[in-house]
Enzyme design. Structure first.
Site, short mmCIF file in Angstrom:
data_model
loop_
_atom_site.label_atom_id
_atom_site.label_comp_id
_atom_site.label_asym_id
_atom_site.label_seq_id
_atom_site.Cartn_x
_atom_site.Cartn_y
_atom_site.Cartn_z
N GLY A 178 56.36 76.43 13.33
CA GLY A 178 55.95 76.54 14.72
C GLY A 178 56.96 75.84 15.60
O GLY A 178 57.80 75.08 15.11
N HIS A 219 51.33 68.33 17.01
CA HIS A 219 52.76 68.06 17.07
C HIS A 219 53.44 68.95 18.10
O HIS A 219 54.22 68.47 18.94
CB HIS A 219 53.34 68.28 15.68
CG HIS A 219 54.82 68.11 15.58
ND1 HIS A 219 55.41 67.00 15.04
CD2 HIS A 219 55.84 68.95 15.91
CE1 HIS A 219 56.74 67.14 15.06
NE2 HIS A 219 57.01 68.32 15.57
N GLU A 220 53.14 70.25 18.04
CA GLU A 220 53.83 71.18 18.94
C GLU A 220 53.41 70.97 20.40
O GLU A 220 54.24 71.15 21.31
CB GLU A 220 53.56 72.62 18.51
CG GLU A 220 54.05 72.98 17.12
CD GLU A 220 55.50 72.65 16.88
OE1 GLU A 220 56.27 72.50 17.86
OE2 GLU A 220 55.89 72.53 15.72
N ASP A 244 64.02 58.25 19.91
CA ASP A 244 63.48 59.33 20.72
C ASP A 244 63.41 58.99 22.20
O ASP A 244 62.91 59.77 23.00
CB ASP A 244 62.08 59.72 20.22
CG ASP A 244 61.11 58.54 20.25
OD1 ASP A 244 61.53 57.43 20.64
OD2 ASP A 244 59.93 58.73 19.86
N THR A 249 58.33 53.33 20.00
CA THR A 249 58.48 53.98 18.70
C THR A 249 59.76 53.47 18.06
O THR A 249 60.84 53.60 18.64
CB THR A 249 58.55 55.52 18.84
OG1 THR A 249 59.63 55.87 19.70
CG2 THR A 249 57.25 56.06 19.40
#
Length: 702
Positions: A178, A219-220, A244, A249
């Site tokens: 995806g 996620h997507e 990121d 994070t």
């Protein structure tokens, strides 16, 4: 601020038993976008310049944002046509994940519990479509685009400023599961790329989905709201340590297929967040506080019209402001896994109606005997031959709908059309009428007899896949029929052939083909040949001609291919081992196209072999003339030692005349007009001696 790759790659969760390594599907496409418009990357970086802490007035509580969503289920009547229940399960999961209501947050490692976050975003299926009609937010679309799974498969997009569009498909390019673009990547002419596209088995945890794959949609949507993978700009995890751009994070290489909760590979003493929804690990549990702020900020920004999704006017337009959405009337849809059977056999039909619950249904079967006309999946027996039409009427308190499937089922008679060995050169119109032509996509490119372009410039079958679409607007019928042929399947099925007394069988045929592709990687089309001993109910693959092997005339770019010389033809063959079950054998030739397909031709199908002549088989031989016939049909027989029977059948298999033929008979004349008063059309005449039967077709023209 570190540069981020301006694309959301595929979420590559899968069951632990699989070890296949995945990759992002859009690296090449996105690189092209950036080459054409470098500003896209700068626009995305600008989203992060104002920080990640959402500004609140006087310490007010976090506002819960609602995003209207719609699912487009692209299918070819296979398992990819997932149920509405599976979609509802997926919606439940993403809502739990974005509101920190997922029960597995208890498994988050202690180092990250202080920063796991309620994103404050909820998703609600639309209850109004773009025209204001009632919808349950799920539509099912029959299309071969389900086998493409790329940007151009995002058909029937509902306006992206009002809906988050999610397309569910059977296959995707380059093996990805995806993907979704960042808000800044879908500006301007790239608007049609917006939304999420995902494999059916990565949607929800039930049906074709699974618990392991069920966080892929979370996620997507993270990508859709601007988040990158935790390792930053690389397309694959485990390559190098990266960032990121989100402060809380940790720097990481990322994980793929492995969940190591103590992973520390980039910064000494720092545990990496493998449980993050944006990682590829199998233990996704959380978003961080800064990720939540970033998504909320992006949702309130103008890029990709994200800010319009959460307005009161949009919620009114899409109906998500309605506390108890109305029940919509159903949209009738019939699914038939098997479309060819033998006379006297049964077939099961499925009511796959959608958009609203079915409270009442009624089936209508042409010449069929059903075990029920009101159940969702009736079993039906057909005792007459020919094409059958099916009708389904469904309703609930909100209204009714119906659908008619014309000539949906073909029922074969109890005898074979031909006795092997035999050959088909497509010169006879009456013989051509015994073929079945299948065009599931209902487009203009389909198998049809043609009087030219065959071997020796004879008659043949042509699949007209070429059409000049230069200048055609994207999303117009011409564009999608011919520039989006990839995955479409067209086929033809031969008449039934009695091969039960034939040995040493070799099936051969000639074909001619040219492609419009200019590189080998774009040549993905193939031809497959199947056989069936049970009238087409099940098929066995016998021969595959794939990719470049299919080419006989090279490349024809921007012009239709029509073979002009015998040198542009090839011959293919395969061995077929017949048994006593081969009394009504059929062969199916199925062509799967690519986006670069041109015209395909096939000629001279020969079923060669040795006929074992029993007494009955020899005596059942006969000839008929003239054909076509206008008045009197003459039959001549081999001098038989046994009595026989001639029967004449119409196109449905109904017997319109029976005539006894005594032993020793050599000639029989039958008046078509005076005695039988038959109308114009195609008929079958059968001569049976003992247990063996021989059949021939003729055309009646007054």
């Amino acid at each position: 601020m570190k540069k981020l790759l301006l694309i959301s790659c595929s979420f590559l969760l899968t069951a632990f038993s699989f070890t296949q390594e995945f990759k992002c599907g859009l690296n090449e496409k996105l690189a092209k976008l950036y080459a054409e418009n470098p500003q896209l990357q700068k626009d995305h970086e600008a989203l992060f310049k104002n920080g990640f802490q959402e500004k609140k007035v006087n310490g007010e509580k976090m506002v819960i944002f609602t995003i209207p969503i719609v699912f487009h289920i692209l299918h070819y009547d296979g398992i990819e046509n997932i149920s509405d229940e599976q979609v509802l399960d997926a919606v439940r999961i993403i809502n739990e994940d974005f509101r920190l209501l997922n029960s597995d947050t208890s498994l988050v490692v202690p180092a990250f519990k202080p920063i796991y976050a309620d994103v404050g975003i909820e998703f609600k299926l639309a209850s109004k479509d773009p025209s204001g009609n009632c919808t349950n937010g799920i539509e099912h679309i029959y299309t071969h685009e389900t086998f493409q799974g790329d940007d151009y498969s995002k058909i029937n997009m509902w306006h992206r400023s009002n809906y988050l569009n999610i397309w569910v498909v059977d296959k995707m390019e380059n093996g990805v599961a995806g993907y979704s673009y960042y808000p800044t990547s879908v500006e301007g002419n790239n608007f049609f790329r917006d939304g999420v596209i995902i494999l059916h088995n990565y949607v929800g945890s039930i049906g074709t989905g699974s618990v392991n794959n069920s966080r892929a949609l979370t996620h997507e949507i993270g990508h859709y709201l601007g988040l990158a993978h935790p390792w930053g700009s690389t397309n694959e995890p485990g390559v190098s340590c990266g960032d990121d751009g989100i402060p809380d994070t940790p720097i990481t290489r990322g994980s793929n297929l492995v969940c190591n909760l103590s992973l520390s590979q980039c910064t000494a003493g720092v545990i990496e967040n493998v449980q993050n929804f944006m990682d590829y690990s199998y233990c996704s549990r959380m978003f961080t506080a800064d990720q939540a702020s970033a998504m909320r900020n992006n949702l309130q920004g103008i890029s990709g019209n994200r800010d319009r999704l959460i307005t009161d006017s949009t919620h009114f337009i899409t109906g998500v402001d309605i506390t108890n959405p109305p029940i919509c009337k159903p949209t009738a849809y019939i699914q038939v896994p098997v479309k060819q059977i033998c006379k006297g056999e049964s077939i099961q039909f499925f009511d796959r109606s959608y958009n609203g619950p079915v409270e009442n249904r009624t089936w209508f079967f042409d010449d069929g005997i059903a075990n029920s006309t009101t159940s969702s999946n009736p079993q039906v027996v057909f005792n007459t031959a020919g094409y059958k039409t099916i009708k389904l009427v469904v309703s609930n308190a909100s209204g009714s709908d119906s659908v008619i499937a014309y000539n949906q089922i073909y029922v074969s008679p109890e005898w074979a059309d031909f006795t092997g060995p035999t050959a088909f050169d497509f010169e006879s119109a009456s013989v051509n009428q015994t073929f079945q032509f299948l065009n599931p996509s209902l487009n203009e490119g389909k198998f049809e007899p043609t009087n030219s372009n065959g071997f020796n410039n004879s008659s043949c079958l042509k699949l007209g896949n070429y059409k000049n679409v230069a200048g055609a607007l994207m999303f117009t019928p011409n564009y999608f029929y011919y520039n989006r042929l990839g995955g479409s399947q067209d086929a033809f099925i031969t008449p039934s052939i009695d091969l039960s007394n034939t040995t040493n069988i070799e099936v051969s045929f000639q074909y001619a083909y040219a492609t419009s592709a200019e590189t080998l990687t774009d040549i993905t089309e193939n031809l497959k040949v199947y056989s069936s001993r049970n009238c087409g109910e099940t098929w066995v693959l016998r021969k595959t001609i794939a990719a470049s092997e299919l080419l006989t005339a090279g490349n024809f770019t921007a012009q239709p291919f029509n073979p002009s010389a015998n040198s542009q033809w090839k011959t293919a063959s395969f061995v077929y081992n017949a048994t006593n079950l081969d009394s009504r054998t059929r062969f199916k030739f199925e062509f799967t196209a690519s986006d670069f397909s041109n015209n395909f031709f096939i000629d001279n199908i020969n079923i060669n072999g040795v006929l074992g002549l029993t007494d009955e088989l020899a005596e059942s031989n006969f000839e008929l003339f003239p054909n076509p016939v206008s008045d009197e049909l003459n039959l001549t027989f081999t001098e038989a030692k046994m009595d026989g029977m001639v029967t004449i059948h119409d196109a449905t298999g109904k017997i319109v005349k029976s005539i006894e033929v005594p032993a020793g008979s050599q000639h029989l004349a039958v008046s078509m007009t005076k005695e039988l008063q038959l109308s114009n059309g195609y008929y079958t005449i059968a001569y049976q001696v003992g247990n063996h039967r021989n059949n021939k077709r003729f055309v009646l023209i007054h």
